[in-house]
Design an enzyme around this catalytic site. Sequence first.
Site, PDB file in Angstrom:
ATOM      1  N   SER A 135     -15.253  -1.217  14.925  1.00 30.24           N
ATOM      2  CA  SER A 135     -15.951  -2.407  14.453  1.00 30.24           C
ATOM      3  C   SER A 135     -15.028  -3.601  14.655  1.00 30.24           C
ATOM      4  CB  SER A 135     -16.280  -2.212  12.970  1.00 30.24           C
ATOM      5  OG  SER A 135     -16.840  -3.373  12.432  1.00 30.24           O
ATOM      6  N   LYS A 161     -18.773  -2.016  18.072  1.00 31.90           N
ATOM      7  CA  LYS A 161     -19.691  -2.758  17.194  1.00 31.90           C
ATOM      8  C   LYS A 161     -19.095  -4.133  16.960  1.00 31.90           C
ATOM      9  CE  LYS A 161     -20.340  -2.397  12.240  1.00 31.90           C
ATOM     10  NZ  LYS A 161     -20.797  -1.510  11.156  1.00 31.90           N
ATOM     11  N   LYS A 163     -19.476  -7.839  14.883  1.00 31.89           N
ATOM     12  CA  LYS A 163     -20.104  -8.514  13.750  1.00 31.89           C
ATOM     13  C   LYS A 163     -20.676  -9.810  14.289  1.00 31.89           C
ATOM     14  CE  LYS A 163     -18.737  -5.747  10.324  1.00 31.89           C
ATOM     15  NZ  LYS A 163     -19.645  -5.168   9.298  1.00 31.89           N
ATOM     16  N   ASP A 188     -23.736  -5.851  14.252  1.00 33.55           N
ATOM     17  CA  ASP A 188     -23.960  -5.746  12.810  1.00 33.55           C
ATOM     18  C   ASP A 188     -24.085  -7.139  12.223  1.00 33.55           C
ATOM     19  OD1 ASP A 188     -24.108  -5.072  10.156  1.00 33.55           O
ATOM     20  OD2 ASP A 188     -22.082  -4.246  10.006  1.00 33.55           O
ATOM     21  N   GLU A 213     -27.731  -3.817  13.369  1.00 33.60           N
ATOM     22  CA  GLU A 213     -27.541  -3.239  12.046  1.00 33.60           C
ATOM     23  C   GLU A 213     -27.817  -4.272  10.953  1.00 33.60           C
ATOM     24  OE1 GLU A 213     -23.745  -1.337  11.658  1.00 33.60           O
ATOM     25  OE2 GLU A 213     -23.803  -1.388   9.475  1.00 33.60           O
ATOM     26  N   ASP A 238     -27.989  -0.244   6.841  1.00 26.84           N
ATOM     27  CA  ASP A 238     -26.731   0.053   6.156  1.00 26.84           C
ATOM     28  C   ASP A 238     -26.969  -0.227   4.668  1.00 26.84           C
ATOM     29  OD1 ASP A 238     -24.182  -0.204   4.984  1.00 26.84           O
ATOM     30  OD2 ASP A 238     -23.330  -1.448   6.545  1.00 26.84           O
ATOM     31  N   LYS A 262     -22.623   5.435   4.619  1.00 23.34           N
ATOM     32  CA  LYS A 262     -21.301   5.261   3.996  1.00 23.34           C
ATOM     33  C   LYS A 262     -21.361   6.041   2.695  1.00 23.34           C
ATOM     34  CE  LYS A 262     -20.642   0.722   6.066  1.00 23.34           C
ATOM     35  NZ  LYS A 262     -20.793  -0.733   5.884  1.00 23.34           N
ATOM     36  N   GLY A 290     -17.864   2.420   7.836  1.00 23.68           N
ATOM     37  CA  GLY A 290     -16.574   2.349   7.156  1.00 23.68           C
ATOM     38  C   GLY A 290     -16.510   1.147   6.244  1.00 23.68           C
TER      39      GLY A 290
HETATM   40 MG    MG Z   1     -22.813  -2.831   8.199  1.00 24.62          MG
END
Ligand code: MG
Length: 368
Positions: A135, A161, A163, A188, A213, A238, A262, A290
Site C-alpha cells: 500500500s 495499492k 491511496k 483505495d 476500495e 473495507d 482486517k 493492514g
Molecule cells: Mg482501506
Amino acid sequence: MKVERVELHRLRMPMKEPFETSFGVEYDKSVLIVAIHGGGFVGLGECGAADDPFYLEETNASAEYIITHFLVPMLLSTEFDSPEEFVRSIAHIRRNEMAKAAVEAAIWDLFSRSRGTPLYRMIGGTKIEIPVGISVGIQPTIDQLVSKVAGYLEQGYKRIKIKIKPGKEVDQVKALRTTLGDFPLMADANSAYCLEDAELLGSLDRYNLMMIEQPLAYDDLIDHAELAKKISTPICLDESIRSLSHLDAAVRLGSCQIVNLKMPRVGGVLESIKIANFCAGAGLDLWCGGLLETGVGRAFNLAITSLDAFTLPGDTAPSERYFVRDIVDRPAEFSSPGIISLSERPGVGVDFDPSTLQDYLVASTSFG
Ligand code: MG
C-alpha cells in the site's frame, strides 16, 4: 487453559517515512500489545487501533479501557478450553471489535503455542508461501508516486495499492498506467467520495484497476450498491464490513465484489474465518488488509492469509517497509521477491525482541 497474567504494553514506533492517506499523515505509530500468560506460554496480540478515531471509532485508549475493565477480569476469572469458547464468553460485549480482536489474537497464539502447532495450521491454512502486495500512501508529486511504485514493482511486490484523494485520482492512475503499463494496480479511497462523484469514479474504468476500495462512506452499503451499477471497476469494501452479517447484507445488496479483511475491524480470528468461508462459498475475492501493524499484527495477517479463501495479494508487506526496527525477533521478510514464507514455529511465529521493545516502550500494565 488458566490465564495467569495479562500485560498491556503501550509503544511508540518511529516510521521510516510519513504515511499519508485521505485521513491525514502518520509520522510514528502508537501501538497497544496484549501479552497473555498461561500454562507456561505467552500469547501475543496487537490492537489494530490508532490514537485517533479516523479509520474507525475505536482508539488505543478506548481499547485499553475495554480490555482493562471488561476483558481482563473475564480472562483472569474463567478457564477456557479453546479460543472459540473464549469468543463465546465475550459475545455480550457489543462492538469494540479492535479491543476484542487484540485479546482474541493473544488467546489463539497462546493455545497454538501450548499445542505446539503453528497458528496457520490450527486455523486450517494451507498456503505457506504468501504473495504480498503493498500500500503506497499519497505522495507529494505524481513523479514521486511513479518512481516509488516502479521501485516496489522491481522489488517483486505482486500488487500495488495506491491511496487516492479527490481531484488527484485520475492523474495518479493515468501516470502510472502510461509510465509503467498494465501491472496489478488498485486504488483505495478511504471513503473520500460520495455517490455524486460516480461519473468521476467511472472515469477510472478505462485504466483496468483490479478494484476501487471503499470509495463511499465508511458505514454505507446502499450507495455502494448504486455506485456498482454505474462503474465497471469492481468495488472492494473495507470499513463497511464489520462482521459476517454486514458482508452478507453487502452481497445481497450488490455493494461489493471483493472484500478487504482486517481482523481487528471484524473482531478477531474466528469472525475472520467465518468471513473467509462465506467469501469462498459466494465466489468473492478476498485479501488481507493492514493497519500499519508491528511484526506481531503482521504475523497474524500472514497466518490468516494462508486460508485458501484469500485469493488476492494483501497489504502484508515486510515491516521494514514501514518501521525503522520491528519489536519482534522474526520480522516478516521476503523469502523470494514478493513472497513471505510462513514460520513453522508453534503459535503465530514471533516473539518480542526485548531490546527493541524496551526502546519503544511508553508504559506497561500487568494484571493478575
Ligand atoms: Mg482501506
